[in-house]
Design a protein around this motif. Structure first.
Motif, PDB file in Angstrom:
ATOM      1  N   GLY A   1       0.780  -1.234   0.000  1.00 15.37           N
ATOM      2  CA  GLY A   1       0.000   0.000   0.000  1.00 15.37           C
ATOM      3  C   GLY A   1       0.806   1.275   0.000  1.00 15.37           C
ATOM      4  O   GLY A   1       0.223   2.364   0.053  1.00 15.37           O
ATOM      5  N   THR A   2       2.129   1.158  -0.073  1.00 12.71           N
ATOM      6  CA  THR A   2       2.970   2.360  -0.161  1.00 12.71           C
ATOM      7  C   THR A   2       3.607   2.512  -1.538  1.00 12.71           C
ATOM      8  O   THR A   2       4.360   3.454  -1.773  1.00 12.71           O
ATOM      9  CB  THR A   2       4.069   2.334   0.912  1.00 12.71           C
ATOM     10  N   GLY A   3       3.318   1.584  -2.461  1.00 10.05           N
ATOM     11  CA  GLY A   3       3.900   1.636  -3.797  1.00 10.05           C
ATOM     12  C   GLY A   3       3.131   2.538  -4.745  1.00 10.05           C
ATOM     13  O   GLY A   3       2.193   3.249  -4.339  1.00 10.05           O
ATOM     14  N   LEU A   4       3.509   2.507  -6.018  1.00 14.06           N
ATOM     15  CA  LEU A   4       2.917   3.383  -7.032  1.00 14.06           C
ATOM     16  C   LEU A   4       1.403   3.232  -7.105  1.00 14.06           C
ATOM     17  O   LEU A   4       0.658   4.217  -7.055  1.00 14.06           O
ATOM     18  CB  LEU A   4       3.538   3.100  -8.406  1.00 14.06           C
ATOM     19  N   ILE A   5       0.929   2.010  -7.237  1.00 14.54           N
ATOM     20  CA  ILE A   5      -0.513   1.766  -7.312  1.00 14.54           C
ATOM     21  C   ILE A   5      -1.125   1.766  -5.920  1.00 14.54           C
ATOM     22  O   ILE A   5      -2.170   2.378  -5.671  1.00 14.54           O
ATOM     23  CB  ILE A   5      -0.814   0.429  -8.013  1.00 14.54           C
ATOM     24  N   GLY A   6      -0.473   1.099  -4.981  1.00 13.52           N
ATOM     25  CA  GLY A   6      -1.033   0.930  -3.652  1.00 13.52           C
ATOM     26  C   GLY A   6      -1.312   2.231  -2.934  1.00 13.52           C
ATOM     27  O   GLY A   6      -2.370   2.396  -2.304  1.00 13.52           O
ATOM     28  N   SER A   7      -0.397   3.181  -3.031  1.00 13.19           N
ATOM     29  CA  SER A   7      -0.603   4.457  -2.336  1.00 13.19           C
ATOM     30  C   SER A   7      -1.802   5.200  -2.915  1.00 13.19           C
ATOM     31  O   SER A   7      -2.557   5.858  -2.182  1.00 13.19           O
ATOM     32  CB  SER A   7       0.657   5.320  -2.433  1.00 13.19           C
TER      33      SER A   7
END
Length: 246
Positions: free
Chosen positions: A8-14
């Motif tokens: 949830g902190t990546g490009l899509i996840g955030s």
């Protein structure tokens, strides 16, 4: 609705976490930073406690054959914890045409991820997306010979990560599909042409050389990375995306 977002902190996840919160959901990003390790299973039960939905947006650190055990282990750990915690819906992000590229280990690994989800104990949904527009930056560094960038003419149908995130968030907030939904961009490009457009937009003097033996997508045959019938078509074009970056 409580939604646990692995990766949830990546490009899509955030972006997914932000969208879910804006729509009134309780979205929690889970990562090693807050004690959740998908490879070991550490922290998973606590992270999924009380969750209605788990969204897995994690990715293998490599694109070679090591991605296969990565996805096997992480999916088995996630589903076991989700079943223990009574999670009612599991969502993953995959790739358009992923099951039609047997020559790529990473694609084999993503197919395995899908199969484990489908055969698991939790109702599920799979979002398959075209290549990200943001992906072009790394593509342009794959096979470089001086001022020449070698790219194959593989047809792809790319789109912005923001539109992928919106579809993932929408699917996650709904009932399990127990099916696959595809989302692709509004235009189909040969990869080498897309590279030329990207370089021109940045006034990059390098030259694209069409080379159907170059890079990861050399193993792709035909137009399998374009959207199949019934795909959701995103709206933003690649040129619009590039203009917005300036």
């Amino acid at each position: 609705m409580k939604i646990a977002v692995l990766g949830g902190t990546g490009l899509i996840g955030s972006q997914v976490v932000k969208l879910m919160r804006e729509h009134g959901h309780e979205a929690e990003p889970l990562s090693p930073a807050n004690g959740v390790d998908l490879l070991t299973g550490e922290g998973l039960d606590q992270g999924l406690k009380g969750a209605d939905v788990v969204v897995n947006l994690t990715n293998s650190p490599t694109f070679d054959d090591k991605s296969i055990p990565f996805f096997r282990t992480t999916m088995e750990n996630m589903l076991a914890a989700a079943e223990r915690q009574g999670v009612g819906h599991a969502v993953i992000l995959s790739i358009v045409g992923v099951d039609q590229v047997p020559g790529l280990d990473y694609y084999k690994a993503k197919v395995l991820q899908e199969e484990i989800l489908k055969g698991g104990p939790v109702p599920w949904s799979i979002v398959r997306a075209g290549q990200f527009f943001e992906f072009m930056k790394s593509v342009l560094s794959w096979v470089v010979d001086g001022d020449n960038v070698h790219l194959p003419s593989t047809p792809i149908q790319p789109l912005a990560s923001a539109e992928i995130a919106r579809k993932v968030a929408q699917v996650s907030a709904g009932k399990p599909l127990n099916d696959v939904v595809n989302i692709v961009g509004p235009e189909v490009f040969p990869l080498d042409e897309l590279g030329r457009i990207a370089l021109a937009a940045k006034n990059d003097p390098r030259k694209i050389v069409t080379d159907n033996t170059a890079g990861m997508f050399a193993a792709v045959e035909g137009d399998v990375l374009t959207g199949p019938a019934g795909s959701v078509i995103a709206t933003q074009t690649f040129r619009e995306f590039l203009a917005a970056q300036n």
